[in-house]
Design an enzyme around this catalytic site. Structure first.
Site: not given
Length: 349
Positions: A31, A48-49, A68, A70, A72, A109, A138, A142
């Site tokens: 994270d 950082d991805i 995980l 994402a 929102i 989601s 969003y 997704k």
């Protein structure tokens, strides 16, 4: 299993870390920001991805990645949401392929299903998807991220996609608490006299974490699974929460028609000021109004998924809230009376 979790220090991530560790797996928690509540048994790495080099190094030797991360958003359009929810999935999937990761379990989601077409009816994994350009960013992002992941599956990466419903329950260290948990705590504190019309399918965060582990262990390659719990109106959920500490809860519901009329006026005004209301926005109200019933029988049948009764989750949430100061008075010098700790229902004689 050697597992890595992106977004490991969020609400779902912290619960998933603990679930995997308790099941005997090795966990690398990834994270951008560390959480003091992260289980110390996990190995932590700031990441950082979108840092490709660091991501490749982190995933070297990992067997399963739980993705995980994402963003929102309640906006119709938002570049950051699209970037994180689509390009972020591509980045993680490409790194997983390059480093020999066997499987990616992607947390999508229910918003990736087109709720306007479903319009409150029961959905399963075959329901229509969010591809209409008029849908909120969003929802579209997704599903677009999911499609990017499935493209990488063609190159040999095992993928499983899971769709949580409304996530709630204990071990929520956010402050203020997210809306679902916050509403139930506020109702139990006697601070929520009214509630919006409508309801959600609610899933315990611990059941979701268990479902994700089952998807990693038993999910079919390329399969998708709805991970739901119990559908309940929000006023009933809040009244149930309040009743557990001896309070009546919200007295009445605000009609959706009234709220949407107000939102039609306040929404454009807020956007002109560069803001977006989280509660009185057209998107938020549409989400409540079109919230579907969920058929999660596929996850039950193929994964052995079994969500707990909603009463147990609400009780555990209240106990967590009491033990972590969520019932303390807001005003300086005010005195909080004793809060009864909810007890499990006793068997009737």
């Amino acid at each position: 299993m050697k597992a890595a979790i992106t977004g490991a220090c969020g609400y779902v991530g912290l619960n998933l870390v603990r679930t995997l560790l308790d099941a005997g797996h090795e966990v690398l928690a990834l994270d951008r920001v560390h959480s003091s509540h992260l289980d110390p048994r996990a190995r932590w790495q700031e990441l950082d991805i979108f840092d490709a080099g660091a991501l490749h190094r982190a995933l070297d030797g990992i067997e399963v990645v739980f993705h995980l991360v994402a963003k929102i958003s309640l906006l119709k359009e938002d570049e950051a949401t699209w970037h994180i929810n689509v390009e972020g999935v591509k980045a993680v999937a490409d790194a997983a392929l390059a480093t020999g990761v066997r499987r990616v379990v992607h947390v999508s989601s229910i918003a990736s299903f087109d709720m306007y077409q479903v319009n409150g009816q029961t959905i399963d994994e075959t329901a229509p998807r969010s591809i209409d350009a008029a849908l909120p960013v969003y929802a579209r992002s997704k599903y677009a991220g999911e499609r990017e992941l499935m493209e990488r599956a063609k190159a040999g990466l095992e993928v499983v996609v899971c769709y949580p419903t409304g996530v709630f329950g204990p071990e929520d260290y956010g402050w203020p608490m997210p809306h679902l948990n916050g509403n139930m705590i506020d109702a139990a504190r006697g601070k929520l006299p009214v509630m919006v019309e409508g309801g959600f399918d609610l899933v315990d965060v611990r059941d979701l974490a268990r479902g994700l582990l089952l998807a990693a262990e038993k999910g079919g390659n390329g399969e998708t699974y709805l991970l739901g719990g119990t559908y309940i109106s929000m006023i009933d959920a809040c009244r149930l929460s309040a009743s557990m500490v001896g309070r009546p809860g919200p007295k009445f519901m605000l009609p959706m028609k009234l709220l949407k009329g107000i939102a039609a006026i306040t929404g454009p005004l807020a956007r002109r000021m560069g803001k977006e209301s989280e509660f009185l926005s057209e998107v938020a109200l549409d989400t409540i109004e079109t919230s579907p019933r969920i058929d999660h029988s596929k996850a039950v049948r193929e994964l052995g998924y079994q969500p707990r009764p909603i009463e147990d989750t609400i009780r555990d949430l209240l106990i967590f809230g009491i033990h972590h100061g969520r019932f303390l008075p807001e005003k300086k010098g005010a005195v909080q009376g004793p809060i009864p700790v909810p007890e499990p229902d006793q068997p009737k004689a």
